[in-house]
Design an enzyme around this catalytic site. Structure first.
Site, PDB file in Angstrom:
ATOM      1  CG  ASP A 157      -1.810   1.172   1.308  1.00 49.65           C
ATOM      2  OD1 ASP A 157      -2.522   1.413   0.329  1.00 49.65           O
ATOM      3  OD2 ASP A 157      -1.809   1.846   2.352  1.00 49.65           O
ATOM      4  CG  ASP A 215      -1.214   1.950   7.238  1.00 50.32           C
ATOM      5  OD1 ASP A 215      -1.917   1.794   6.221  1.00 50.32           O
ATOM      6  OD2 ASP A 215      -0.745   3.053   7.574  1.00 50.32           O
ATOM      7  CG  ASP A 258      -4.179  -1.625   3.465  1.00 49.20           C
ATOM      8  OD1 ASP A 258      -4.529  -1.384   2.300  1.00 49.20           O
ATOM      9  OD2 ASP A 258      -3.516  -0.830   4.152  1.00 49.20           O
TER      10      ASP A 258
END
Length: 860
Positions: free
Chosen positions: A302, A593, A597
């Site tokens: 990410d 995080d 996700d």
């Protein structure tokens, strides 16, 4: 139909209590740490441990209490090690949580009350202000200039403007600006946060290939060994008429064949690997994932909070007279106002051109002094740093009026009064087109500014325009910002910067053959700029979420091979991408995080969550947690994973090799009509002293030179393959022949079975030490620094302990009687040592002969 309980003054206390009992607390379910009984049950359920306990029970029935207690004691030692490591990890993960739930300001019975967030119920009226964490899903009923940071849900680092009644705000998001009154619409598992967490339960945990492979091998060898042991016991009974001796012979062979070391070695390797990683601030939620990470071929990352710091920083200032770029200041350059190459001191006012002082001064004045908005915080920090030694910071100025951002005017203005001026100073900042509009610039100037904005946006910057105006203090302030005579000061470029540890970590991943792919919700230009700064491949065009919707599975699989940036991706699309990589045979690791996700973290082979900035939902879904959010720790974990797999193969080769002579010496008495050479106590000595300890020795071996320059092992690579079996059988077979020879020689010259047994056992123990040494590393030539320095300390300790115990059982009379040993003279000890030296030479020769074939193994 409206709820009659909902009033402008909020719920009553009685109604709130009733709803709390009916709906439950406003908190997410958390995985409960395994209890002592649960952990014990999981360990005892392993087939090999059940067999070991059964063997101990047979010893008790036979009256051999000492052997039974030793065997059962070993089982409980391993259980204690596993329990300690698992509990330690769970406590560390629990420590990452914010144990005190966020508090909420609510209206109850018409009175403002601050209560624990877990006590909120649907229908509560909540008062929100800057810096508050939204305690539940809410709908706004009254709002004033509210912006909310929703990055934990959407991945977007820019705050979202909420200015209409009926707008929704979600649990866990952060109010960065403004105030609001809102009504709670969903709590706990029913919130957006809770629904994502609940969806993870459908993505169940799965065993790693090594776990499955070890379980199958143990079951097969255990069943075969038990069958062969039964045949041996019956044959002994039939040939010699001694059913008790046959039972002991069969039990001895069963202990010799049963690969009880395998679960022990696997447990110790993974447990010690988790302990080593914990010292590097990487927590293993799923310990076997450490090993599997060494096989990862694709790393999906990410952007926000993973590649970037999830914290805005001022990157660039621009106006018609000058330009400042913080990135070039930090690394040197030759632009005007930019330091030349060489050691770069911390940026200060000297690094900022005089022509840009006013731009930054008014950008600071247009921001809140106690800023919660990440962009305003970045501007304030830059002003404090770059204008510290100038007169452009105005702590003594008083705020007179505030014109907030609105959907009609994407700019805000703040009116200040100076102690020694007769005019008011107005500072404005906002979207560049809005500032151009406020300044009433002509088309040519607007076009020049638009071109600069486009260039800065292409570099992944969030661009704001800044303007200033003055107004007579004696006059009444106008109702709208447009009535001021603004002058355009320039543009401010902000960026969520790439973490400094990320580019070298990605480069090391690339050297290790791991493909790094960025999956983000950001704009394509921003995503491409961040990818370029992080060191990702940007030669192929990024794929957007809208394009993903148009691709079927086959078309997506075709795009995966050459696409490294996926942008404008929704959470459910992250999950689809991870599953698509898995479908094409990749071993997928996923970092993240945010709550958005979590499903992808759960679906990946290895989920890696950020510990400091990561959400509880992400940490629960992940296999590994980077406590310090240090991306470089992930590369360290990959290195650990590759080392664990390689060292496990070394340990298994040793286990196979050491069992060959033990099995042979157990079968020989039946086949050749000899008295028993090995008894249960001898095998227990080898198992409890040599074999488990050797797993510690092999686990401590550093990674082989060049391991992080090689491609990941094949997805179908097996821990138990023909290379391992052939190496073990060849090394063990040679040792068995040497032991037969020394036993026959000792028996012929002394005529004492006990003395021959002692000499043979001595040669076996010494040869095992040589076998450990020969298999500690499989490369000739380049070695790591630790190997070049000599033996690792664990090998020295194990060798010393084994020699001390061997001398004890040879020369301490009660122990010698327990082992049925005669006392050998120095000449027979030398003979045993000579056999061990010859066997060690043979072990090294097998390794050297097999090395060329080892390098020909296909990898991808």
């Amino acid at each position: 139909m409206p709820d009659p309980a909902l009033q402008d003054d909020g719920l009553s206390e009685d109604e709130a209590r009733r709803r709390l009992l009916a709906d439950g607390a406003n908190e997410l379910p958390r995985s409960r740490p395994r209890s002592v009984l649960r952990l014990l049950r999981d360990i005892v359920a392993e087939p090999m441990f059940l067999l070991l306990v059964a063997c101990g029970a047979v010893y008790l029935v036979l009256g051999d209490r000492g052997e039974a207690l030793m065997l059962l004691g070993f089982v409980f030692i391993v259980m204690a090690i596993t329990f300690f490591q698992q509990r330690r990890t769970e406590r560390s993960l629990e420590a990452l949580r914010d144990l005190s739930s966020p508090r909420a300001l609510v209206l109850r019975d018409g009175q403002q009350r601050r209560i624990p967030g877990r006590e909120l119920v649907c229908g509560d009226i909540v008062l929100l202000a800057e810096g508050d964490r939204v305690p539940a899903d809410v709908v706004l009923t009254e709002v004033a200039n509210l912006t909310v940071d929703e990055s934990m849900l959407t991945g977007e680092s820019e705050p979202v403007l909420k200015q209409s009644r009926g707008d929704a705000a979600f649990s866990g998001t952060l109010v960065t600006q403004g105030t609001a009154r809102a009504r709670v619409t969903a709590t706990g598992e029913r919130s957006a946060l809770g629904r994502i967490g609940a969806s993870l339960s459908a993505l169940g945990a799965e065993n790693t290939p090594i776990q499955d492979e070890t379980r199958v091998i143990v079951k097969r060898v255990a069943l075969g060994g038990m069958a062969l042991a039964a045949i041996l016991a019956l044959a002994w009974w039939a040939l010699r008429g001694d059913w008790l001796g046959g039972l002991l012979a069969g039990l001895t062979l069963a202990m010799a064949i049963l690969p009880e070391e395998l679960p022990v070695v696997l447990t110790l390797f993974l447990g010690l690997g988790a302990w080593r990683l914990a010292r590097e601030h990487v927590l293993a939620h799923s310990i076997p994932a450490i090993e599997l990470l060494g096989a990862a071929t694709v790393l999906c990352v990410d952007k926000t909070g993973t590649l970037t710091a999830n914290r805005m920083a001022l990157r660039r200032l621009w106006n018609a007279q000058a330009e400042y770029d913080a990135a070039q200041i930090s690394c040197g350059g030759d632009k005007p106002g930019v330091r030349s190459a060489g050691p770069a001191p911390s940026p200060s006012a000297a690094a900022l051109q005089e022509e840009l002082h006013g731009l930054l001064e008014y950008a600071v004045l247009a921001s809140h002094r106690r800023a919660f908005d990440p962009m305003e915080s970045a501007i304030g920090e830059a002003g404090a740093r770059l204008l510290a030694d100038t007169e452009h910071l105005h702590a003594d100025w008083r705020l007179v009026e505030d014109y907030p951002l609105s959907r009609e005017m994407l700019a805000m203005s703040r009116v200040w009064e100076s102690p020694d001026e007769q005019e008011l100073m107005i500072a404005a900042k906002g979207a560049p087109e809005a500032i151009v509009d406020l300044c009433h610039l002509d088309a040519q100037a607007a076009q020049r500014i638009a071109a600069q904005v486009a260039a800065m946006a292409a570099d992944g910057l969030r661009v704001l325009g800044v303007a200033r105006a003055t107004f007579p203090a004696a006059l009444r302030l106008p109702g709208i910002q447009h009535d001021f005579e603004f002058a355009f000061l320039g543009l401010v470029g902000l960026q969520d910067p790439v973490r400094p540890d990320v580019p070298p970590a990605i480069a090391e991943c690339r050297d290790a053959g791991i493909r790094v792919v960025m999956i983000t919700g950001d704009h394509p230009a921003t995503a491409t700029a961040i990818a370029r700064a992080a060191g990702l491949a940007t030669d192929g065009a990024p794929v957007t979420g809208a394009e993903l919707d148009l691709l079927d599975d086959a078309a997506l699989a075709a795009r995966l091979g050459h696409t490294h940036v996926f942008c404008r991706v929704r959470p459910e699309q992250k999950l689809r991408l991870v599953q698509a990589f898995r479908a094409r045979g990749d071993i997928v690791a996923m970092t993240g995080d945010g709550v958005n996700d979590a499903p992808a973290l759960k679906a990946a082979h290895i989920g890696v969550a950020m510990g400091a900035r990561g959400t509880d939902v992400a940490r629960e879904a992940a296999d590994l947690v980077l406590v310090n959010d240090d991306f470089a720790s992930l590369v360290l974990a990959v290195r650990h994973g590759r080392r664990v797999f390689a060292n496990l193969r070394k340990a298994i080769a040793f286990v196979v090799a050491v069992h060959v002579p033990i099995v042979g010496l157990s079968l020989a008495p039946v086949m050749l009509g000899w008295p028993m050479l090995l008894m249960p106590v001898h095998i227990l000595f080898l198992q409890l002293i040599i074999d488990p300890a050797c797993s510690v020795v092999f686990e401590a071996e550093p990674i082989e030179a060049g391991a992080m320059k090689a491609a990941p092992r094949a997805a179908d690579a097996r821990l138990f393959d023909w290379e391992i079996l052939l190496r073990g059988l060849a090394q063990g077979g040679g040792l068995l022949l040497a032991l037969f020879a020394v036993h026959a020689l000792a028996l012929r010259h002394t005529g004492s079975n006990d003395l021959a047994r002692a000499v043979t056992f001595t040669a076996l123990v010494l040869s095992n030490i040589g076998l450990i040494h020969a298999n500690r590393h499989w490369q000739f030539g380049a070695r790591t620094g630790e190997r070049a320095a000599g033996l690792n300390r664990y090998f020295s300790w194990i060798a010393g302990a084994a020699l001390a115990l061997l001398l004890a059982v040879l020369f301490v009379a009660p122990l010698a009687r327990l082992f049925s040993f005669g006392q050998p003279g120095w000449e027979w000890l030398l003979a045993a040592a000579g056999v061990a030296a010859l066997a060690t030479w043979w072990f090294l020769a097998v390794k050297r002969l097999q090395q060329p074939f080892q390098h020909r193994r296909p990898r991808h």
